[in-house]
Enzyme design. Structure first.
Site: not given
Ligand code: NAD
Ligand code: UGA
Length: 367
Positions: A170
């Site tokens: 990722y």
């Molecule tokens: P999300 O999965 O809820 O939203 C992504 C949406 O994109 C989904 O509804 C999915 O159906 C759609 N999608 C995926 N692939 C697609 C494709 N090929 N064509 C059209 N639609 C598609 O995720 P989110 O948490 O809202 O994340 C939004 C963005 O932010 C993503 O790029 C994610 O990688 C990034 N991001 C999220 C987090 C977080 O903690 N939520 C952290 C860092 C980065």
């Molecule tokens: C999250 C999002 O899922 C990613 O899409 C995003 O890109 C990323 O943030 C980001 O900041 O870039 P992550 O921080 O790994 O990734 O989020 P979670 O999967 O919710 O995990 C959060 C924390 O909980 C991590 O430290 C993980 O080790 C911990 N965790 C997760 C546990 O201790 N137990 C679990 O069962 C799952």
């Protein structure tokens, strides 16, 4: 056609000099919040989402229903569908693209690596190809990720820190997105702004994220796994509340330069920008769990695993000085406040599913 009419209506701004924004991933967590915020301030918004089943699609449809009440239309389609994207740009002169569609999640890459390549690399390139050919060329703001810092040990992370040690596929695809963006800015003069979000949480959140399924499992009396770092320390995350991230996205759109169509070598051509959007105060996962226990009035059954989760980084911590300087980004919601809002939403959306919770409510212990 009726479809074209709906597309035009949804994407036409209602305020003077308002934007016309294509929001990809609009049925997703961050995309649905940003679409609403843009629409509410008078911008035109058209959503695009493929409604894939990485997590419960009924939650995506529920977000779509909410958006449709505010006249935001979501086209069902994939980033890789070139003809569809070209058609959308033919119908609407988008001023901006807020590109949030991606295959998110760190661990799922071990089950389905191709979905990361397809959405985060091929899909992104396809979108850039269409945007490059569009007239006018839109300015693009897209979601990168804090995961690009990988095993970087600078604390906090600044935009110039090294990003050459991704810990998951990722992260590698998000890093690749930043490099690809650089080339489209350099050759075609596209205005591109990457936002490195830090573990975003809040109402309407993602069920695959820890805070979300911890809440579910605590309410259902199931045990939860808590992972440690290689050296047996607690893992920490710079958990960032959704409303803060939305403000950051809008700030980045507002300050995006215009695409020039002429390449990065020309004087005055748009720059490629990258910003951290975090909370600036990392919290150990154990503390996240204890806040949830308090809000749910239920003790968690904790199962501590003395190893890191595959693909996990030990900590994240954002320095947001640059985003503050350029568009006034300032996170204002601490984890307890944000989780309180999340839990309130969770219970109103799913109902109270746990006996423990019902019993504690009956005895008035509920917080
Ligand atoms: P999300 O999965 O809820 O939203 C992504 C949406 O994109 C989904 O509804 C999915 O159906 C759609 N999608 C995926 N692939 C697609 C494709 N090929 N064509 C059209 N639609 C598609 O995720 P989110 O948490 O809202 O994340 C939004 C963005 O932010 C993503 O790029 C994610 O990688 C990034 N991001 C999220 C987090 C977080 O903690 N939520 C952290 C860092 C980065
Ligand atoms: C999250 C999002 O899922 C990613 O899409 C995003 O890109 C990323 O943030 C980001 O900041 O870039 P992550 O921080 O790994 O990734 O989020 P979670 O999967 O919710 O995990 C959060 C924390 O909980 C991590 O430290 C993980 O080790 C911990 N965790 C997760 C546990 O201790 N137990 C679990 O069962 C799952």
């Amino acid at each position: 056609a009726a479809w074209e009419k709906q597309v035009r209506l949804s994407s036409t701004p209602r305020r003077t000099n308002g934007f016309s924004v294509l929001v990809t991933g609009a049925a997703g967590f961050v995309g649905s919040h940003c679409s609403l915020a843009l629409k509410k301030r008078g911008d035109g918004v058209l959503g695009l989402d493929n409604f894939n089943n990485y997590y419960d699609p009924s939650l995506k449809r529920a977000r779509q229903n909410l958006l449709s009440k505010h006249q935001v239309f979501i086209v069902k389609g994939d980033l890789n569908d070139g003809p569809l994207l070209t058609k959308l740009f033919d119908v609407v002169p988008f001023t901006h693209v807020l590109h949030l569609a991606a295959q998110a999640g760190v661990r799922y890459a071990m089950q389905n690596p191709q979905s990361y390549i397809s959405s985060n690399i091929a899909g992104f390139v396809n979108l850039l190809e269409v945007a490059k050919a569009a007239n006018p060329q839109p300015s693009i703001v897209w979601a990168s990720s804090s995961s690009v810092y990988g095993l970087n040990t600078e604390n906090p992370f600044s935009e110039r820190d090294r990003t050459d040690q991704p810990a998951s596929l990722y992260a590698a695809t998000k890093k690749a997105g930043e490099e690809i963006a650089h080339t489209y800015n350099h050759i075609y003069g596209l205005s591109l702004t990457g936002l490195r979000f830090f573990t975003v949480y809040g109402p309407w959140g993602r069920p695959d994220m820890a805070y979300f399924f911890f809440t579910k499992d605590i309410l259902q009396g199931k045990s939860i796994d808590i992972y440690k770092t290689h050296d047996q320390k607690e893992v920490a995350r710079d958990f960032t509340y959704i409303d803060d991230v939305v403000k950051g996205c809008l700030g980045a759109l507002d300050t995006a330069e215009k695409s020039t169509g002429s390449g990065g070598k020309k004087k005055g051509a748009a720059q490629l920008r990258v910003y951290n959007l975090g909370n600036t105060s990392p919290v150990p996962v154990g503390r996240l769990v204890s806040i949830l226990e308090g809000l749910l009035s239920t003790k968690a059954k904790k199962h501590v695993i003395t190893m890191p989760r595959n693909g996990d980084v030990p900590f994240t911590h954002a320095n947001v000085t640059l985003a503050f300087k350029d568009f006034g980004y300032k996170p204002t919601t601490d984890l307890s406040t944000g989780l309180r809002k999340f839990v309130k939403w969770y219970i109103s959306y799913y109902g109270i599913q746990s006996k423990t919770r019902k019993e504690s409510q009956a005895t008035g212990e509920s917080g």
